[in-house]
Design an enzyme around this catalytic site. Structure first.
Site, PDB file in Angstrom:
ATOM      1  N   ILE A 153       0.840  -1.208   0.000  1.00  0.00           N
ATOM      2  CA  ILE A 153       0.000   0.000   0.000  1.00  0.00           C
ATOM      3  C   ILE A 153       0.879   1.262   0.000  1.00  0.00           C
ATOM      4  O   ILE A 153       0.657   2.185  -0.782  1.00  0.00           O
ATOM      5  CB  ILE A 153      -0.971  -0.004   1.199  1.00  0.00           C
ATOM      6  N   THR A 231      -4.709   4.821   7.638  1.00  0.00           N
ATOM      7  CA  THR A 231      -5.637   3.866   7.022  1.00  0.00           C
ATOM      8  C   THR A 231      -5.195   2.437   7.338  1.00  0.00           C
ATOM      9  O   THR A 231      -5.691   1.490   6.740  1.00  0.00           O
ATOM     10  CB  THR A 231      -5.679   4.021   5.483  1.00  0.00           C
ATOM     11  N   ARG A 233      -4.064   0.542  10.911  1.00  0.00           N
ATOM     12  CA  ARG A 233      -4.776  -0.016  12.057  1.00  0.00           C
ATOM     13  C   ARG A 233      -4.775   0.998  13.198  1.00  0.00           C
ATOM     14  O   ARG A 233      -3.756   1.665  13.441  1.00  0.00           O
ATOM     15  CB  ARG A 233      -4.109  -1.308  12.547  1.00  0.00           C
ATOM     16  N   ASP A 257      -9.108   6.157   9.072  1.00  0.00           N
ATOM     17  CA  ASP A 257     -10.092   5.140   8.661  1.00  0.00           C
ATOM     18  C   ASP A 257     -10.221   4.069   9.735  1.00  0.00           C
ATOM     19  O   ASP A 257     -11.108   3.219   9.658  1.00  0.00           O
ATOM     20  CB  ASP A 257      -9.651   4.500   7.336  1.00  0.00           C
ATOM     21  N   GLU A 262     -12.178   0.091  17.690  1.00  0.00           N
ATOM     22  CA  GLU A 262     -13.262   0.491  16.771  1.00  0.00           C
ATOM     23  C   GLU A 262     -14.422  -0.506  16.770  1.00  0.00           C
ATOM     24  O   GLU A 262     -15.548  -0.147  16.451  1.00  0.00           O
ATOM     25  CB  GLU A 262     -12.726   0.691  15.343  1.00  0.00           C
ATOM     26  N   HIS A 301     -13.615   2.356   8.790  1.00  0.00           N
ATOM     27  CA  HIS A 301     -12.776   1.241   8.295  1.00  0.00           C
ATOM     28  C   HIS A 301     -13.285   0.821   6.909  1.00  0.00           C
ATOM     29  O   HIS A 301     -13.637  -0.328   6.670  1.00  0.00           O
ATOM     30  CB  HIS A 301     -12.786   0.054   9.271  1.00  0.00           C
ATOM     31  N   ALA A 303     -11.640   1.826   3.920  1.00  0.00           N
ATOM     32  CA  ALA A 303     -10.640   2.027   2.860  1.00  0.00           C
ATOM     33  C   ALA A 303     -10.605   0.863   1.875  1.00  0.00           C
ATOM     34  O   ALA A 303     -10.314   1.036   0.703  1.00  0.00           O
ATOM     35  CB  ALA A 303      -9.259   2.239   3.482  1.00  0.00           C
ATOM     36  N   PHE A 304     -10.925  -0.322   2.351  1.00  0.00           N
ATOM     37  CA  PHE A 304     -10.873  -1.516   1.479  1.00  0.00           C
ATOM     38  C   PHE A 304     -12.050  -1.573   0.518  1.00  0.00           C
ATOM     39  O   PHE A 304     -12.047  -2.340  -0.436  1.00  0.00           O
ATOM     40  CB  PHE A 304     -10.926  -2.789   2.351  1.00  0.00           C
TER      41      PHE A 304
HETATM   42  P1  NAI Z   1       2.771  -4.950   3.486  1.00  0.00           P
HETATM   43  O1  NAI Z   1       3.087  -6.123   4.317  1.00  0.00           O
HETATM   44  O2  NAI Z   1       2.866  -5.051   2.001  1.00  0.00           O
HETATM   45  O3  NAI Z   1       3.684  -3.707   3.926  1.00  0.00           O
HETATM   46  C1  NAI Z   1       3.951  -3.394   5.243  1.00  0.00           C
HETATM   47  C2  NAI Z   1       5.281  -2.673   5.336  1.00  0.00           C
HETATM   48  O4  NAI Z   1       5.481  -2.365   6.708  1.00  0.00           O
HETATM   49  C3  NAI Z   1       6.470  -3.534   4.886  1.00  0.00           C
HETATM   50  O5  NAI Z   1       7.264  -2.820   3.963  1.00  0.00           O
HETATM   51  C4  NAI Z   1       7.229  -3.814   6.181  1.00  0.00           C
HETATM   52  O6  NAI Z   1       8.634  -3.916   5.988  1.00  0.00           O
HETATM   53  C5  NAI Z   1       6.845  -2.603   7.009  1.00  0.00           C
HETATM   54  N1  NAI Z   1       7.003  -2.845   8.445  1.00  0.00           N
HETATM   55  C6  NAI Z   1       6.688  -3.967   9.144  1.00  0.00           C
HETATM   56  N2  NAI Z   1       6.992  -3.794  10.445  1.00  0.00           N
HETATM   57  C7  NAI Z   1       7.478  -2.534  10.572  1.00  0.00           C
HETATM   58  C8  NAI Z   1       7.953  -1.773  11.665  1.00  0.00           C
HETATM   59  N3  NAI Z   1       8.036  -2.304  12.891  1.00  0.00           N
HETATM   60  N4  NAI Z   1       8.368  -0.504  11.429  1.00  0.00           N
HETATM   61  C9  NAI Z   1       8.338   0.004  10.173  1.00  0.00           C
HETATM   62  N5  NAI Z   1       7.918  -0.673   9.098  1.00  0.00           N
HETATM   63  C10 NAI Z   1       7.481  -1.931   9.303  1.00  0.00           C
HETATM   64  O7  NAI Z   1       1.303  -4.494   3.930  1.00  0.00           O
HETATM   65  P2  NAI Z   1       0.269  -3.613   3.097  1.00  0.00           P
HETATM   66  O8  NAI Z   1      -0.470  -4.474   2.137  1.00  0.00           O
HETATM   67  O9  NAI Z   1       0.945  -2.417   2.584  1.00  0.00           O
HETATM   68  O10 NAI Z   1      -0.779  -3.221   4.239  1.00  0.00           O
HETATM   69  C11 NAI Z   1      -0.409  -2.455   5.366  1.00  0.00           C
HETATM   70  C12 NAI Z   1      -1.525  -2.514   6.394  1.00  0.00           C
HETATM   71  O11 NAI Z   1      -2.673  -1.801   5.920  1.00  0.00           O
HETATM   72  C13 NAI Z   1      -2.086  -3.924   6.654  1.00  0.00           C
HETATM   73  O12 NAI Z   1      -1.286  -4.640   7.554  1.00  0.00           O
HETATM   74  C14 NAI Z   1      -3.464  -3.642   7.208  1.00  0.00           C
HETATM   75  O13 NAI Z   1      -3.404  -3.574   8.614  1.00  0.00           O
HETATM   76  C15 NAI Z   1      -3.807  -2.276   6.629  1.00  0.00           C
HETATM   77  N6  NAI Z   1      -4.953  -2.346   5.735  1.00  0.00           N
HETATM   78  C16 NAI Z   1      -6.052  -1.561   6.004  1.00  0.00           C
HETATM   79  C17 NAI Z   1      -7.176  -1.606   5.212  1.00  0.00           C
HETATM   80  C18 NAI Z   1      -8.376  -0.770   5.478  1.00  0.00           C
HETATM   81  O14 NAI Z   1      -9.465  -1.055   4.971  1.00  0.00           O
HETATM   82  N7  NAI Z   1      -8.267   0.300   6.258  1.00  0.00           N
HETATM   83  C19 NAI Z   1      -7.244  -2.543   4.065  1.00  0.00           C
HETATM   84  C20 NAI Z   1      -6.020  -3.280   3.824  1.00  0.00           C
HETATM   85  C21 NAI Z   1      -4.932  -3.182   4.651  1.00  0.00           C
END
Ligand code: NAI
Length: 339
Positions: A153, A231, A233, A257, A262, A301, A303-304
């Site tokens: 993202i 957006t 958690r 979001d 929540e 919540h 965004a998805f």
């Molecule tokens: P991803 O796994 O592709 O990317 C996460 C990034 O965070 C990675 O580059 C990772 O290296 C980094 N990371 C992990 N631990 C870290 C830390 N301690 N400090 C700094 N960076 C760290 O995940 P993606 O697909 O980008 O999604 C991110 C989050 O978005 C999901 O885990 C989910 O919680 C949230 N999300 C929210 C949605 C919504 O409807 N609001 C929908 C989809 C996802």
């Protein structure tokens, strides 16, 4: 032979028939409401399907002695006790990449709504006034934006932000140096990002390690007058710290979001029935203060929630179940190494 049984919670009404048709080799039970109590579980369930508002903790595992697989119709999996799943050798399969652009687009919507005071502007006109006093916004062009998390993202967010001619800095526990060159941004240390960004946007998963990533101590290091977008958690931000920053004007605004606790806002019944610590109740009260604050905009919540993303979510969820039935586990997050 009896068909394996699947019990799904938090199913979107629009996809019920699609899910049923595509899982016709299973005995399927589909609930629109989230799983809020283990009493709602059928103890013969082989496959449990959930969305983000369903907490899957030890009490759920205890109730399901035959459980072989959990599928979550989401990217995030912080609502599931992965240690318990590992202990019981139950794979937990997510939908890793349905929403890279979808969630990034929502983050842009929140940012633009804040920068151009969209919400009060629309309200003003609906109320019959074309007076723009108090509705002056600010340009994104030339401002610095800090992107925390450059995964699926975060990458899309960076691409979109560069279209606004912003200076982009980023922080990630595992920086992707190649990305830095191709997308034209710069990795900086966490505190430098906080101090130099006019806008900060969060795109990291919620782990123990990232809980309250933005907290009472470091929120003071954020540049005075900056905006915060979340957006990812709710638990990434200490709500008390955010409320302090908003109410004192240290932060100019926030676009959220997601909120800590929540699920209690989505299901007020849950707040009354389930056991809560005083900290959790305090957080819900503070969430309400944020909701009421004029400089904060909050979406539920959502965004998805695009048409295309929903199709991708359902297709991958169905594939996850079918692959498991065929003896091939895919998208198992119990195998993910925490960062
Ligand atoms: P991803 O796994 O592709 O990317 C996460 C990034 O965070 C990675 O580059 C990772 O290296 C980094 N990371 C992990 N631990 C870290 C830390 N301690 N400090 C700094 N960076 C760290 O995940 P993606 O697909 O980008 O999604 C991110 C989050 O978005 C999901 O885990 C989910 O919680 C949230 N999300 C929210 C949605 C919504 O409807 N609001 C929908 C989809 C996802």
């Amino acid at each position: 032979m009896e068909k394996p049984s699947c019990q799904f919670f938090g199913v979107f009404p629009a996809v019920k028939d699609y899910l049923k048709e595509n899982l016709n080799d299973f005995h399927v039970s589909l609930e629109e409401k989230e799983l809020l109590s283990p009493d709602e579980l059928d103890s013969t369930t082989d496959v449990l399907g959930v969305f983000v508002g369903s907490k899957v903790d030890k009490t759920v595992f205890d109730r399901l002695p035959k459980l072989k697989l959990i599928v979550t119709m989401s990217t995030g999996f912080d609502h599931i006790d992965l240690d318990e799943a590992k202990k019981r050798k139950v794979p937990v399969c997510n939908v890793p990449t349905y929403g890279e652009n979808t969630v990034a687009e929502h983050a842009m919507a929140l940012l633009l709504a804040l920068s151009r005071k969209l919400f009060p502007s629309v309200k003003r006109v609906k109320e019959g006034s074309f007076n723009y006093d108090g509705l002056r916004g600010f340009d994104l062009k030339g401002k610095t934006v800090g992107v925390i998390g450059t995964g699926n993202i975060g990458k899309h967010v960076i691409k979109m932000l560069s279209g606004f001619d912003m200076k982009i800095v980023a922080y990630d526990a595992f920086p992707n140096k190649a990305l830095e060159t191709t997308l034209g941004f710069m990795y900086v240390p966490f505190e430098k990002l906080l101090a130099s960004s006019d806008v900060i946007t969060l795109h990291v998963p919620l782990f123990k390690e990232t809980t309250h990533l933005i907290n009472k101590k470091n929120i003071k290091k954020i540049k005075q007058g900056a905006y915060l977008i979340n957006t990812a958690r709710g638990g990434l931000i200490d709500t008390e710290a955010l409320l302090w920053a908003i109410e004192t004007g240290h932060l100019a605004g926030a676009g959220l979001d997601v909120l800590e606790e929540e699920e209690d806002l989505q299901h007020p019944d849950h707040l009354i029935r389930a056991h809560h610590t005083s900290e959790q109740i305090k957080t819900v009260l503070m969430d309400n203060r944020l909701i009421d604050h004029p400089n904060v905009i909050i979406t539920p919540h959502n965004a998805f929630n695009s048409l295309e993303a929903l199709e991708r979510i359902m297709d991958t969820t169905i594939e996850n179940v079918k692959a498991f039935a065929a003896g091939k586990v895919q998208n198992d997050v119990t195998e993910i190494k925490k960062k």
